[in-house]
Design a protein around this motif. Structure first.
Motif, PDB file in Angstrom:
ATOM      1  N   ALA A   1       0.819  -1.203   0.000  1.00 45.09           N
ATOM      2  CA  ALA A   1       0.000   0.000   0.000  1.00 45.09           C
ATOM      3  C   ALA A   1       0.857   1.259   0.000  1.00 45.09           C
ATOM      4  CB  ALA A   1      -0.928  -0.004   1.205  1.00 45.09           C
ATOM      5  N   GLU A   2       2.036   1.213   0.635  1.00 46.48           N
ATOM      6  CA  GLU A   2       2.913   2.380   0.694  1.00 46.48           C
ATOM      7  C   GLU A   2       3.491   2.742  -0.670  1.00 46.48           C
ATOM      8  OE1 GLU A   2       4.563   2.019   5.305  1.00 46.48           O
ATOM      9  OE2 GLU A   2       5.740   1.241   3.614  1.00 46.48           O
ATOM     10  N   VAL A   3       3.837   1.733  -1.459  1.00 50.06           N
ATOM     11  CA  VAL A   3       4.503   1.989  -2.739  1.00 50.06           C
ATOM     12  C   VAL A   3       3.515   2.097  -3.892  1.00 50.06           C
ATOM     13  CG1 VAL A   3       6.576   0.810  -1.944  1.00 50.06           C
ATOM     14  CG2 VAL A   3       4.850  -0.468  -3.227  1.00 50.06           C
ATOM     15  N   SER A   4       2.261   1.764  -3.662  1.00 55.19           N
ATOM     16  CA  SER A   4       1.274   1.756  -4.740  1.00 55.19           C
ATOM     17  C   SER A   4       0.474   3.057  -4.728  1.00 55.19           C
ATOM     18  CB  SER A   4       0.330   0.574  -4.603  1.00 55.19           C
ATOM     19  OG  SER A   4      -0.692   0.640  -5.571  1.00 55.19           O
ATOM     20  N   ALA A   5       0.276   3.622  -5.909  1.00 59.34           N
ATOM     21  CA  ALA A   5      -0.605   4.782  -6.047  1.00 59.34           C
ATOM     22  C   ALA A   5      -2.060   4.364  -6.172  1.00 59.34           C
ATOM     23  CB  ALA A   5      -0.201   5.614  -7.264  1.00 59.34           C
ATOM     24  N   THR A   6      -2.299   3.079  -6.357  1.00 60.47           N
ATOM     25  CA  THR A   6      -3.665   2.571  -6.547  1.00 60.47           C
ATOM     26  C   THR A   6      -3.885   1.349  -5.664  1.00 60.47           C
ATOM     27  OG1 THR A   6      -2.854   1.294  -8.427  1.00 60.47           O
ATOM     28  CG2 THR A   6      -3.857   3.439  -8.897  1.00 60.47           C
ATOM     29  N   PRO A   7      -4.033   1.520  -4.360  1.00 58.64           N
ATOM     30  CA  PRO A   7      -4.196   0.374  -3.452  1.00 58.64           C
ATOM     31  C   PRO A   7      -5.631  -0.135  -3.404  1.00 58.64           C
ATOM     32  CG  PRO A   7      -4.215   2.390  -2.186  1.00 58.64           C
ATOM     33  CD  PRO A   7      -4.042   2.800  -3.629  1.00 58.64           C
ATOM     34  N   PHE A   8      -6.224  -0.350  -4.574  1.00 62.65           N
ATOM     35  CA  PHE A   8      -7.633  -0.709  -4.651  1.00 62.65           C
ATOM     36  C   PHE A   8      -7.805  -2.206  -4.907  1.00 62.65           C
ATOM     37  CE2 PHE A   8      -7.221   3.699  -5.932  1.00 62.65           C
ATOM     38  CZ  PHE A   8      -8.186   4.322  -5.158  1.00 62.65           C
ATOM     39  N   PHE A   9      -8.956  -2.716  -4.510  1.00 61.10           N
ATOM     40  CA  PHE A   9      -9.283  -4.116  -4.757  1.00 61.10           C
ATOM     41  C   PHE A   9     -10.795  -4.280  -4.776  1.00 61.10           C
ATOM     42  CE2 PHE A   9      -8.737  -3.496  -0.219  1.00 61.10           C
ATOM     43  CZ  PHE A   9      -9.787  -4.176   0.368  1.00 61.10           C
ATOM     44  N   PRO A  10     -11.323  -5.292  -5.472  1.00 60.52           N
ATOM     45  CA  PRO A  10     -12.775  -5.496  -5.519  1.00 60.52           C
ATOM     46  C   PRO A  10     -13.277  -6.117  -4.228  1.00 60.52           C
ATOM     47  CG  PRO A  10     -11.661  -7.211  -6.759  1.00 60.52           C
ATOM     48  CD  PRO A  10     -10.593  -6.256  -6.320  1.00 60.52           C
ATOM     49  N   PHE A  11     -14.477  -5.682  -3.838  1.00 63.42           N
ATOM     50  CA  PHE A  11     -15.116  -6.268  -2.663  1.00 63.42           C
ATOM     51  C   PHE A  11     -16.603  -6.392  -2.968  1.00 63.42           C
ATOM     52  CE2 PHE A  11     -17.041  -6.217   1.591  1.00 63.42           C
ATOM     53  CZ  PHE A  11     -16.316  -7.232   2.191  1.00 63.42           C
ATOM     54  N   GLY A  12     -17.038  -7.611  -3.280  1.00 66.14           N
ATOM     55  CA  GLY A  12     -18.418  -7.805  -3.694  1.00 66.14           C
ATOM     56  C   GLY A  12     -18.687  -7.010  -4.960  1.00 66.14           C
ATOM     57  N   SER A  13     -19.749  -6.228  -4.954  1.00 63.02           N
ATOM     58  CA  SER A  13     -20.103  -5.408  -6.114  1.00 63.02           C
ATOM     59  C   SER A  13     -19.536  -4.003  -6.017  1.00 63.02           C
ATOM     60  CB  SER A  13     -21.629  -5.340  -6.242  1.00 63.02           C
ATOM     61  OG  SER A  13     -22.207  -4.844  -5.044  1.00 63.02           O
ATOM     62  N   ARG A  14     -18.586  -3.773  -5.108  1.00 66.33           N
ATOM     63  CA  ARG A  14     -18.031  -2.446  -4.888  1.00 66.33           C
ATOM     64  C   ARG A  14     -16.505  -2.479  -4.919  1.00 66.33           C
ATOM     65  NH1 ARG A  14     -22.754  -3.049  -2.346  1.00 66.33           N
ATOM     66  NH2 ARG A  14     -24.246  -1.311  -2.479  1.00 66.33           N
ATOM     67  N   THR A  15     -15.914  -1.291  -4.776  1.00 61.86           N
ATOM     68  CA  THR A  15     -14.461  -1.144  -4.749  1.00 61.86           C
ATOM     69  C   THR A  15     -14.025  -0.772  -3.337  1.00 61.86           C
ATOM     70  OG1 THR A  15     -14.386  -0.441  -7.048  1.00 61.86           O
ATOM     71  CG2 THR A  15     -12.493   0.121  -5.688  1.00 61.86           C
ATOM     72  N   ALA A  16     -12.938  -1.364  -2.887  1.00 59.78           N
ATOM     73  CA  ALA A  16     -12.372  -1.051  -1.581  1.00 59.78           C
ATOM     74  C   ALA A  16     -10.906  -0.656  -1.764  1.00 59.78           C
ATOM     75  CB  ALA A  16     -12.498  -2.239  -0.640  1.00 59.78           C
ATOM     76  N   ALA A  17     -10.323  -0.098  -0.721  1.00 59.98           N
ATOM     77  CA  ALA A  17      -8.922   0.301  -0.765  1.00 59.98           C
ATOM     78  C   ALA A  17      -8.349   0.208   0.639  1.00 59.98           C
ATOM     79  CB  ALA A  17      -8.768   1.723  -1.304  1.00 59.98           C
ATOM     80  N   VAL A  18      -7.028   0.086   0.718  1.00 58.75           N
ATOM     81  CA  VAL A  18      -6.351   0.085   2.008  1.00 58.75           C
ATOM     82  C   VAL A  18      -5.269   1.156   1.982  1.00 58.75           C
ATOM     83  CG1 VAL A  18      -4.813  -1.787   1.251  1.00 58.75           C
ATOM     84  CG2 VAL A  18      -5.057  -1.294   3.692  1.00 58.75           C
ATOM     85  N   PHE A  19      -5.246   1.988   3.026  1.00 57.67           N
ATOM     86  CA  PHE A  19      -4.299   3.093   3.109  1.00 57.67           C
ATOM     87  C   PHE A  19      -3.453   2.939   4.368  1.00 57.67           C
ATOM     88  CE2 PHE A  19      -8.048   4.625   0.848  1.00 57.67           C
ATOM     89  CZ  PHE A  19      -7.482   5.163  -0.314  1.00 57.67           C
ATOM     90  N   PRO A  20      -2.124   2.994   4.261  1.00 60.74           N
ATOM     91  CA  PRO A  20      -1.270   2.953   5.455  1.00 60.74           C
ATOM     92  C   PRO A  20      -1.196   4.334   6.099  1.00 60.74           C
ATOM     93  CG  PRO A  20       0.084   3.081   3.486  1.00 60.74           C
ATOM     94  CD  PRO A  20      -1.340   3.024   3.018  1.00 60.74           C
TER      95      PRO A  20
END
Length: 535
Positions: free
Chosen positions: A326-345
């Protein structure tokens, strides 16, 4: 696109209680008469190079005579029933409870008697119903969101059998969703399979097979065919096992049927698999679970361990990898069901899991933000639950734990655990893509991760929808002070709750959209008649 269809096999039951005895061993061949060597011309031997024959002429005369003389069948029609309770509201707002009964029919065959019980083998999708109906797990004539409150199993004559006083009750011994197999048991002695269990590893293309089942749940039938492919990896939904493909003409109502091959050594039938599904766009393309994988289930009533991808440990190492990713990625996104989620450090070592609406990235405000706090020791696992914020157009508002009842806290704990696992899986898949074409091994690894991720997306649709409903309930209204999203995601707490900050509310800053992912899409498999849609 290739799709799967599952036939719920139904077999007419014989209520006889005596077990059939296997045929006697074949006597040694008699010496031909010396005086008349040309009196009879022997039939040419069938082509039989491997373990199993490619011609029915390899079946010995004794085995053929035994099959014709046996009156007590060892395959049985299993009726699986369930009752679902659905909640709704009347015109005056009063809650109503309605119950719907459903049933399905499938084949089981008895293979052993032990401890006063008869053990039978069938498909998992024949005996199991979803706990709660949903889009991912529908049941015919039952709305989504209904809960299963009762179920039952019994042996009946056929699908039309309405006289229940002579039905034989059954119970589940062990169920294995990955194999799509289940062992069920009866306290009534039943006729058992008279043939030995063979080796599905010995099955080859062009070998002949014999399938005993109940097409359409109407009558006991024998279908014959040949093996057209000796290997097919089955990873549809929860299935995770090896199949082989046959061209026998099998209708829906044949799931759970024993598949027999003819041994080249003995000239007798041997059990080599259990029919469980077919290609809906192939009239005679049906797949069989290889029996080698079922030995532990049949002998020790023990299911196979879950696949490695589904059991990724959530430990300190997994958290460190996710944090670095998550620290090195500009796009820390992932699918979650029918929606989009993300994780931020965050600078203090915390992770913030954010779930967005279905309009993301057109609307970038999170619906829910869950705080995952670092733990002091690696023995404590991935992390511990922190605060929770619910969001809307005006921003985020913290809902303190003291305000949450037990049910809400359980929902949030399940949501956080699912977000952790889905992020771990999605990042593993994304990281596998650059090297996926370097070798067959890397390609297969990436493809397996992709299939597992697709299954997880479907499985978490309901959890994603539930989180959106919570956001509708708890998002800040016009009377409450909201917090900007960036303050929650970037700034560690400074002795006060960020949700009580007097910082003016406003639209959240734009968040970079998720990246487009390239990858190989394998043919999807679907079922008509398997657990989501019984027939």
């Amino acid at each position: 696109m290739v799709w799967w269809t599952v036939g719920l096999s139904v077999v007419a039951v014989s209520l006889a209680t005596a077990g059939a005895q296997p045929p006697p061993a074949a006597p040694p061949p008699a010496e031909p008469p010396q005086a008349q060597p040309q009196a009879s011309t022997p039939e040419p031997a069938p082509f039989c190079e491997g373990e199993y024959a490619d011609s029915y002429s390899a079946l010995s005369a004794q085995a053929r005579a035994f099959e014709q003389s046996v009156k007590k069948k060892y395959t049985y029609c299993v009726r699986s029933t369930a009752v679902y309770e659905c909640l709704s509201y009347g015109a005056e707002g009063n809650m109503r409870r309605t119950r719907t009964s459903v049933s399905a029919h499938g084949t089981a065959f008895a293979y052993r008697q032990q401890a006063g019980e008869t053990l039978l083998l069938t498909n998992e999708h024949v005996v199991e119903w979803p706990d709660v109906t949903s889009d991912a797990q529908p049941v015919d004539n039952v709305p989504s969101g209904c809960k299963r409150v009762k179920d039952g199993l019994s042996i009946v004559e056929n699908e039309a059998d309405a006289y229940d006083r002579d039905d034989i009750p059954l119970s589940k011994a062990v169920v294995d969703p990955q194999l799509d197999l289940a062992v069920i048991k009866s306290k009534t002695p039943l006729t058992v399979l008279p043939w030995k269990v063979g080796r599905s590893a010995g099955v080859r293309e062009r070998d002949v097979v014999d399938v005993r089942g109940f097409p359409l749940g109407v009558f006991n039938a024998t279908n014959m065919g040949k093996v057209i492919s000796a290997y097919d990896r089955d990873e549809y939904k929860e299935w995770y096992h090896d199949d082989f493909v046959i061209d026998a003409l099998l209708s829906q109502g044949s799931s759970g049927s024993p598949v027999l091959a003819i041994s080249c050594k003995t000239g007798e039938f041997e059990l080599v698999g259990v029919y469980h599904a077919g290609y809906s766009r192939g009239s005679a393309l049906n797949v069989v679970v290889g029996i080698d994988q079922a030995r532990d289930l049949m002998n020790n009533l023990r299911r196979t361990p879950k696949r490695a991808e589904a059991n990724t440990p959530l430990d300190a190492l997994a958290r460190a990898r996710m944090t670095k990713r998550a620290e090195v990625s500009a796009t820390p996104f992932f699918p979650f069901g029918s929606r989009t989620a993300a994780v931020f450090p965050r600078a203090d070592g915390s992770l913030l899991f954010a779930l967005y609406s279905q309009d993301f990235p057109r609307r970038v405000h999170p619906l829910v933000v869950l705080e995952d706090l670092p733990v002091a020791s690696v023995d404590e696992g991935f992390g511990r639950s922190g605060r929770v914020w619910f969001g809307g157009e005006r921003g985020l508002l913290e809902r303190k734990r003291a305000e949450q009842d037990a049910e809400l806290q359980q929902q949030l704990a399940r949501l956080l655990d699912a977000l952790r696992r889905d992020a771990t899986l999605a990042f593993s898949y994304q990281d596998s893509l650059p090297a996926s074409d370097e070798s067959r091994q890397t390609f297969d690894t990436s493809a397996r991760l992709n299939k597992t991720l697709e299954r997880t997306i479907v499985a978490h649709r309901d959890l994603s929808d539930a989180a959106a409903e919570l956001a509708d309930r708890f998002a800040p209204d016009v009377t409450e002070s909201a917090t900007r999203t960036e303050s929650v995601l970037k700034n560690p707490p400074a002795g006060i709750h960020l949700g009580l900050s007097s910082e003016p509310a406003g639209p959240a800053p734009a968040t970079p959209p998720p990246p487009r992912e390239s990858g190989v899409r394998r043919p999807a498999r679907s079922t008509s008649g398997e657990p989501p849609a019984r027939k």
